[in-house]
Design an enzyme around this catalytic site. Sequence first.
Site, short mmCIF file in Angstrom:
data_model
loop_
_atom_site.label_atom_id
_atom_site.label_comp_id
_atom_site.label_asym_id
_atom_site.label_seq_id
_atom_site.Cartn_x
_atom_site.Cartn_y
_atom_site.Cartn_z
N PRO A 1 0.80 -1.22 0.00
CA PRO A 1 0.00 0.00 0.00
C PRO A 1 0.84 1.28 0.00
O PRO A 1 1.88 1.35 0.64
CB PRO A 1 -0.83 -0.10 1.28
CG PRO A 1 -0.15 -1.10 2.13
CD PRO A 1 0.56 -2.03 1.19
N ASN A 2 0.34 2.22 -0.76
CA ASN A 2 0.86 3.58 -0.88
C ASN A 2 2.15 3.69 -1.68
O ASN A 2 2.61 4.79 -1.94
CB ASN A 2 1.04 4.24 0.50
CG ASN A 2 -0.27 4.32 1.24
OD1 ASN A 2 -1.28 4.73 0.67
ND2 ASN A 2 -0.27 3.91 2.49
N ARG B 1 4.79 11.18 -2.45
CA ARG B 1 4.48 10.99 -1.03
C ARG B 1 5.75 11.16 -0.20
O ARG B 1 6.70 10.38 -0.35
CB ARG B 1 3.90 9.59 -0.79
CG ARG B 1 3.66 9.30 0.67
CD ARG B 1 3.19 7.86 0.88
NE ARG B 1 3.10 7.57 2.30
CZ ARG B 1 3.52 6.45 2.85
NH1 ARG B 1 4.04 5.50 2.11
NH2 ARG B 1 3.41 6.27 4.15
N TYR C 1 11.03 9.16 1.25
CA TYR C 1 11.05 8.10 0.24
C TYR C 1 11.76 8.50 -1.05
O TYR C 1 11.93 7.65 -1.93
CB TYR C 1 9.61 7.67 -0.08
CG TYR C 1 8.90 7.13 1.13
CD1 TYR C 1 9.23 5.89 1.68
CD2 TYR C 1 7.90 7.87 1.77
CE1 TYR C 1 8.59 5.40 2.80
CE2 TYR C 1 7.25 7.38 2.90
CZ TYR C 1 7.60 6.15 3.40
OH TYR C 1 6.96 5.67 4.52
N ASN D 1 8.16 -5.31 -0.79
CA ASN D 1 8.07 -4.16 0.10
C ASN D 1 6.60 -4.12 0.52
O ASN D 1 5.76 -3.63 -0.22
CB ASN D 1 8.47 -2.85 -0.59
CG ASN D 1 8.43 -1.67 0.36
OD1 ASN D 1 7.75 -1.71 1.38
ND2 ASN D 1 9.13 -0.61 0.01
N ALA E 1 2.94 -0.62 4.78
CA ALA E 1 2.37 -0.65 6.13
C ALA E 1 1.93 -2.05 6.55
O ALA E 1 1.85 -2.33 7.76
CB ALA E 1 1.19 0.32 6.24
N GLU F 1 12.66 -9.01 2.05
CA GLU F 1 11.88 -7.85 2.49
C GLU F 1 12.70 -6.59 2.23
O GLU F 1 13.88 -6.53 2.58
CB GLU F 1 11.58 -8.00 3.99
CG GLU F 1 10.82 -6.86 4.59
CD GLU F 1 10.61 -7.03 6.10
OE1 GLU F 1 9.95 -6.17 6.69
OE2 GLU F 1 11.12 -8.01 6.69
N HIS G 1 12.69 -2.21 2.42
CA HIS G 1 12.10 -0.93 2.85
C HIS G 1 13.01 0.19 2.39
O HIS G 1 14.23 0.13 2.60
CB HIS G 1 11.91 -0.89 4.37
CG HIS G 1 10.96 -1.92 4.84
ND1 HIS G 1 9.59 -1.79 4.67
CD2 HIS G 1 11.16 -3.12 5.42
CE1 HIS G 1 9.00 -2.87 5.16
NE2 HIS G 1 9.93 -3.69 5.61
N ARG H 1 12.51 5.60 12.57
CA ARG H 1 11.21 6.25 12.46
C ARG H 1 10.33 5.90 13.66
O ARG H 1 10.82 5.44 14.68
CB ARG H 1 10.58 5.85 11.12
CG ARG H 1 11.45 6.33 9.95
CD ARG H 1 10.86 6.06 8.62
NE ARG H 1 9.60 6.78 8.47
CZ ARG H 1 8.69 6.48 7.57
NH1 ARG H 1 8.91 5.49 6.72
NH2 ARG H 1 7.57 7.16 7.48
#
Length: 150
Positions: free
Chosen positions: A15-16, A23, A28, A79, A82, A103, A105, A112
């Site tokens: 998502p996103n 964004r 990012y 990735n 969320a 995985e 990111h 964060r």
Amino acid sequence: MTENASRTILLLNGPNLNLLGTREPEIYGRETLADVEALARSTAKSLGFELKVLQSNHEGVLLDAIHEARTTAAGIVINPGAFTHTSIALADAISGVELPAIEVHISNVHKREAFRHHSYISPVASSIIIGAGVNGYRLAVQQMAHLLGS
């Protein structure tokens, strides 16, 4: 698994990630999802692999893609966005298909918010690449090729 599947890597973005480039570019970066996919695809091609890509904001779509990968891919780069911090279902699917999974990111999630420090995916991932920006996708594809013995 078909012969082509043995040379295919599935790249999943959660998502996103369709908003990459616009964004929170301070976190990012300014590269778009298309830029990320092109980088990963060219890296895969240089290593003799094909890259199949999918981005979805819907958990079930990602689950279906992971299940399908059992017969269409040799490994998964993901990735989860969320869903990293919420989805036991994605972790179970990755574990269940018994394919190597990496995985990724873009940001260093450990620098964060505290809720981003926990991943349901990490315990079932073969490798984890965090905080390397979009270059993390290149590293993930290279690592997947290494895991697959290329």
